[in-house]
Design an enzyme around this catalytic site. Structure first.
Site, PDB file in Angstrom:
ATOM      1  N   GLY A  84       0.824  -1.200   0.000  1.00 24.44           N
ATOM      2  CA  GLY A  84       0.000   0.000   0.000  1.00 24.44           C
ATOM      3  C   GLY A  84       0.852   1.241   0.000  1.00 24.44           C
ATOM      4  O   GLY A  84       2.067   1.200  -0.181  1.00 24.44           O
ATOM      5  N   HIS A  85       0.200   2.381   0.252  1.00 26.79           N
ATOM      6  CA  HIS A  85       0.878   3.672   0.213  1.00 26.79           C
ATOM      7  C   HIS A  85       1.114   4.244   1.591  1.00 26.79           C
ATOM      8  O   HIS A  85       1.447   5.426   1.721  1.00 26.79           O
ATOM      9  CB  HIS A  85       0.069   4.659  -0.636  1.00 26.79           C
ATOM     10  CG  HIS A  85      -0.004   4.292  -2.082  1.00 26.79           C
ATOM     11  ND1 HIS A  85      -0.695   5.042  -3.017  1.00 26.79           N
ATOM     12  CD2 HIS A  85       0.532   3.258  -2.779  1.00 26.79           C
ATOM     13  CE1 HIS A  85      -0.586   4.476  -4.212  1.00 26.79           C
ATOM     14  NE2 HIS A  85       0.150   3.390  -4.088  1.00 26.79           N
ATOM     15  N   GLY A  86       0.910   3.436   2.637  1.00 28.16           N
ATOM     16  CA  GLY A  86       1.213   3.884   3.984  1.00 28.16           C
ATOM     17  C   GLY A  86       0.026   4.479   4.701  1.00 28.16           C
ATOM     18  O   GLY A  86      -1.135   4.258   4.344  1.00 28.16           O
TER      19      GLY A  86
END
Length: 387
Positions: free
Chosen positions: A232-234
């Site tokens: 994911g992107h955090g």
């Protein structure tokens, strides 16, 4: 004997009342075959639970239940409703223009427990990845204009867009959720919180194609703890400042988080254009990074495709932000990037006990622009924040 019967009568009445509180969608004709649409049966059961004058349980029993779309709304007479999901609930496999799949709106006093929600977003992702004209996609589970909501042990997979959204709501908890979508599925944020207050997200495992958890404008008093994020992107605050007048974000705590193979770790992101927004009183604490491209990042020059915002400066004021006890390995040599606004430099940015390395041929670095604050304890890579 007569006296004993008199003592038992209240217990018997309680038992009968408790039995009357159960609303099983199968009793209204829902079939666990995964093909017949159970949306109307779900709505009927919800209406009965909503207007019950005693605590009620809406049961989705074991089996596979297809639901095209469900709007479950109040206000209700009942402020103690349990949605107990023991089966699997499927969305349509071919995408529509719906923006929500299952939405709870204007509800006070709701618990959603267990079960699996399958958004079946593969067809829409394929459309988007082919650069075709496609709808934005549906959020699998939406909580809107609601209070006192607890989502516990719910699994959500393959949402068309966001998996869970919390919008204009207060006193909402999400605990022990498991959220999953492929790393390349577009816009499939795990949990998105916007214009909401007193929100807790604890003990969740999230891996998607976008942010594990994202926070939008108008959030206040958000607590995020014990999260495993990846892919994911955090975990992101933002993007903020998309319009000139926009509510800010205040009082956010993110602690005890593990990031594995994510694009970002701890991030604040704002559009590079004028705005009255802000992000303040934020604590990121106890985070471990494993192969994360941007472990710590403040990006105030967000301008996708260089449209509507090139050569401008973010008006969002970021202040009083602490990154504490963050360790691990960066997948790039820039482990910390604090890229703040020229017109509204970041103020009060503190780094405490940071130890981030780079699993490569050179040491990790920190990049700072227009940022003021300080550091304490051991800070690796060396701190570049101006006082």
């Amino acid at each position: 004997m007569a006296a004993q019967l008199l003592l038992l009568l209240p217990l018997l009445f309680f038992y009968l009342s408790s039995a009357a509180q159960l609303y099983n969608i199968a009793d209204y004709g829902a079939k666990p075959d995964g093909t017949q649409d159970s949306a109307s049966q779900l709505t009927i059961a919800w209406t009965k639970a909503c207007f019950s004058t005693v605590p009620a349980t809406l049961l989705i029993p074991p089996g596979k239940f297809f639901v095209s779309q469900a709007l479950l709304q109040g206000p209700c007479r009942n402020n103690n409703i349990l949605i107990e999901i023991k089966g699997i609930v499927f969305a349509p496999s071919s995408y529509t223009s719906n923006e929500q799949w299952i939405i709870f709106k204007r509800v006070n006093g709701l618990t959603i427990s267990g079960g699996l929600l399958d958004g079946q977003g593969q067809a829409l992702w394929s459309c988007k990845n082919s650069n075709n004209k496609c709808p934005e996609g549906a959020t699998s589970l939406s909580i809107a204009y609601s209070n006192n909501v607890w989502i516990d042990r719910v699994s959500s997979v393959n949402s068309e867009q966001f998996h869970i959204t919390i919008y204009k709501s207060s006193n909402v908890k999400v605990t022990r959720a498991i959220i999953s979508a492929p790393f390349d599925s577009p816009n499939t944020d795990g949990i998105h919180i916007e214009e909401s207050s007193n929100v807790e997200v604890k003990g969740c495992r999230i891996g998607t194609g976008d942010d594990c958890i994202s926070m939008g404008p108008g959030d206040n008093n958000v607590w995020i703890e014990n999260i495993r994020c990846g892919p994911g992107h955090g975990i992101s605050i933002g993007s903020l400042g998309s319009s000139s007048k926009q509510d800010g974000v205040k009082n956010v705590t993110v602690k005890n988080v593990q990031f594995i193979g994510t694009q970002n770790g701890l991030r604040i992101k704002t559009w590079a254009k004028p705005s009255n927004g802000f992000a303040q009183q934020i604590l990121f604490q106890n985070a471990t990074m494993e192969n994360v491209k941007n472990p710590i990042i403040i990006d105030q020059n967000y301008c996708p495709n260089q449209q509507d915002c090139p050569y401008q400066s973010s008006g969002v004021q970021i202040s009083d932000v602490t990154f504490r006890d963050v360790v691990g390995l960066s997948a790039t040599n820039t482990a910390v990037k604090l890229d703040c606004s020229k017109s509204k430099p970041c103020e009060g940015i503190m780094l405490q006990n940071i130890n981030l390395g780079y699993d490569g041929s050179s040491e990790a670095e920190m990049i700072c622009s227009n940022v003021h604050g300080g550091s304490s304890g051991v800070v690796i890579p060396p701190c570049c924040i101006s006082k």
